[in-house]
Write a protein that holds these residues in place. Structure first.
Motif, PDB file in Angstrom:
ATOM      1  N   ALA A   1       0.824  -1.201   0.000  1.00  0.00           N
ATOM      2  CA  ALA A   1       0.000   0.000   0.000  1.00  0.00           C
ATOM      3  C   ALA A   1       0.863   1.257   0.000  1.00  0.00           C
ATOM      4  O   ALA A   1       0.593   2.214  -0.717  1.00  0.00           O
ATOM      5  N   ALA A   2       1.921   1.252   0.802  1.00  0.00           N
ATOM      6  CA  ALA A   2       2.818   2.408   0.871  1.00  0.00           C
ATOM      7  C   ALA A   2       3.548   2.614  -0.448  1.00  0.00           C
ATOM      8  O   ALA A   2       3.730   3.748  -0.907  1.00  0.00           O
ATOM      9  N   LYS A   3       3.961   1.508  -1.091  1.00  0.00           N
ATOM     10  CA  LYS A   3       4.640   1.610  -2.389  1.00  0.00           C
ATOM     11  C   LYS A   3       3.716   2.217  -3.437  1.00  0.00           C
ATOM     12  O   LYS A   3       4.116   3.085  -4.211  1.00  0.00           O
ATOM     13  N   ALA A   4       2.476   1.727  -3.475  1.00  0.00           N
ATOM     14  CA  ALA A   4       1.528   2.220  -4.465  1.00  0.00           C
ATOM     15  C   ALA A   4       1.232   3.698  -4.232  1.00  0.00           C
ATOM     16  O   ALA A   4       1.121   4.477  -5.179  1.00  0.00           O
ATOM     17  N   GLN A   5       1.107   4.083  -2.959  1.00  0.00           N
ATOM     18  CA  GLN A   5       0.839   5.482  -2.634  1.00  0.00           C
ATOM     19  C   GLN A   5       2.006   6.368  -3.045  1.00  0.00           C
ATOM     20  O   GLN A   5       1.818   7.463  -3.590  1.00  0.00           O
ATOM     21  N   LYS A   6       3.225   5.899  -2.798  1.00  0.00           N
ATOM     22  CA  LYS A   6       4.424   6.659  -3.173  1.00  0.00           C
ATOM     23  C   LYS A   6       4.529   6.801  -4.678  1.00  0.00           C
ATOM     24  O   LYS A   6       4.865   7.867  -5.202  1.00  0.00           O
ATOM     25  N   LYS A   7       4.229   5.705  -5.400  1.00  0.00           N
ATOM     26  CA  LYS A   7       4.279   5.736  -6.862  1.00  0.00           C
ATOM     27  C   LYS A   7       3.262   6.710  -7.408  1.00  0.00           C
ATOM     28  O   LYS A   7       3.530   7.459  -8.342  1.00  0.00           O
ATOM     29  N   GLN A   8       2.077   6.711  -6.800  1.00  0.00           N
ATOM     30  CA  GLN A   8       1.026   7.627  -7.235  1.00  0.00           C
ATOM     31  C   GLN A   8       1.439   9.073  -7.004  1.00  0.00           C
ATOM     32  O   GLN A   8       1.250   9.931  -7.863  1.00  0.00           O
TER      33      GLN A   8
ATOM     34  N   LYS B   1      -5.544   4.109 -11.956  1.00  0.00           N
ATOM     35  CA  LYS B   1      -4.190   4.645 -11.804  1.00  0.00           C
ATOM     36  C   LYS B   1      -4.134   5.815 -10.833  1.00  0.00           C
ATOM     37  O   LYS B   1      -3.089   6.068 -10.233  1.00  0.00           O
ATOM     38  N   LEU B   2      -5.231   6.536 -10.676  1.00  0.00           N
ATOM     39  CA  LEU B   2      -5.248   7.716  -9.818  1.00  0.00           C
ATOM     40  C   LEU B   2      -5.841   7.456  -8.441  1.00  0.00           C
ATOM     41  O   LEU B   2      -5.724   8.289  -7.546  1.00  0.00           O
ATOM     42  N   MET B   3      -6.473   6.308  -8.262  1.00  0.00           N
ATOM     43  CA  MET B   3      -7.142   6.026  -6.990  1.00  0.00           C
ATOM     44  C   MET B   3      -6.141   5.934  -5.839  1.00  0.00           C
ATOM     45  O   MET B   3      -5.069   5.329  -5.991  1.00  0.00           O
ATOM     46  N   PRO B   4      -6.468   6.512  -4.685  1.00  0.00           N
ATOM     47  CA  PRO B   4      -5.611   6.314  -3.508  1.00  0.00           C
ATOM     48  C   PRO B   4      -5.724   4.871  -3.036  1.00  0.00           C
ATOM     49  O   PRO B   4      -6.741   4.210  -3.276  1.00  0.00           O
ATOM     50  N   VAL B   5      -4.700   4.376  -2.377  1.00  0.00           N
ATOM     51  CA  VAL B   5      -4.746   3.013  -1.850  1.00  0.00           C
ATOM     52  C   VAL B   5      -5.660   2.948  -0.632  1.00  0.00           C
ATOM     53  O   VAL B   5      -6.399   1.979  -0.446  1.00  0.00           O
ATOM     54  N   THR B   6      -5.615   3.963   0.185  1.00  0.00           N
ATOM     55  CA  THR B   6      -6.487   4.012   1.358  1.00  0.00           C
ATOM     56  C   THR B   6      -7.313   5.293   1.337  1.00  0.00           C
ATOM     57  O   THR B   6      -6.808   6.357   0.963  1.00  0.00           O
TER      58      THR B   6
END
Length: 234
Positions: A75-82, A126-131
């Motif tokens: 989740a943290a990786k995806a948020q950082k990538k976003q 692609k733009l959705m937040p993970v949380t």
């Protein structure tokens, strides 16, 4: 639990940051010029950071520590990538209306009384937040871009009372599996509905959704709805 985890000797640390770069899980960060283990649950105990340190400031110890949390890391990786992808103001997460709440007050006298059932923004995978708060306890709709155009009553039959995320694997040329997995792992999703077109290219979205449910490790009810190009549920 007692487990193997890294320990950083700050007296030896020269602040080069090599260990933070080598830590693929994001467990290590630089604080006031020194390397710090930021979260025990991000450290997998494999020690990729050890050989990267030129000062021999990192070692393994066995101590009481939170278990490694792969879901939180993803989740943290995806948020950082976003965040790194742009920071566009239009991608800021927000709740548009409570699920099921509609407002026809802005419709003209000649317009059909049809309201949007989109309850959150953004909607593109692609733009959705993970949380986000709106995920918790939500029924999730993963929809191919074209479905809402092909099926006339798509908003009321499929989007109503759901959180909607949309994408097209053919046009985006990406694998949505990692992002969807992170969303499912990090939130209390009640069910997943996958809406796709009958065309073969939509198979990539269905595969990603099914794999995300499997990889989440959760028992989440899942169903697939297929829309024909002439606007029928088949």
């Amino acid at each position: 639990m007692i487990r193997k985890i890294i320990q950083i000797d700050e007296s030896k640390c020269n602040g080069c940051g090599a260990c933070a770069e080598a830590c693929h899980e994001g467990a290590i960060g630089m604080v006031n010029g020194k390397a710090k283990l930021l979260r025990d649950d991000y450290c997998d105990g494999l020690g990729d950071c050890l050989p990267a340190c030129p000062m021999d400031a990192i070692a393994f110890v066995e101590r009481e520590a939170a278990p490694y949390d792969e879901a939180a890391v993803l989740a943290a990786k995806a948020q950082k990538k976003q965040s790194a992808s742009g920071g566009c103001p239009g991608s800021k997460a927000k709740l548009l209306r409570p699920t099921g709440d509609t407002d026809n007050s802005q419709l003209s006298a000649t317009a059909a009384p049809v309201s949007s059932q989109l309850t959150q923004w953004p909607a593109q995978i692609k733009l959705m937040p993970v949380t986000a708060p709106y995920y918790n306890g939500a029924d999730l709709l993963i929809a191919a871009d074209c479905t809402a155009y092909a099926y006339g009553n798509f908003h009321n039959e499929f989007m109503k009372n759901r959180i909607t995320v949309i994408g097209c694997p053919k046009l985006d040329s990406v694998d949505y599996t990692e992002k969807l997995t992170a969303i499912l792992q990090a939130n209390d999703i009640k069910s997943v509905t996958l809406a796709r077109m009958e065309v073969p290219c939509c198979g990539g979205l269905e595969r990603a959704a099914k794999e995300a449910v499997r990889a989440s490790g959760k028992s989440i009810p899942f169903r697939t709805v297929v829309i024909s190009t002439d606007g029928r549920v088949i």
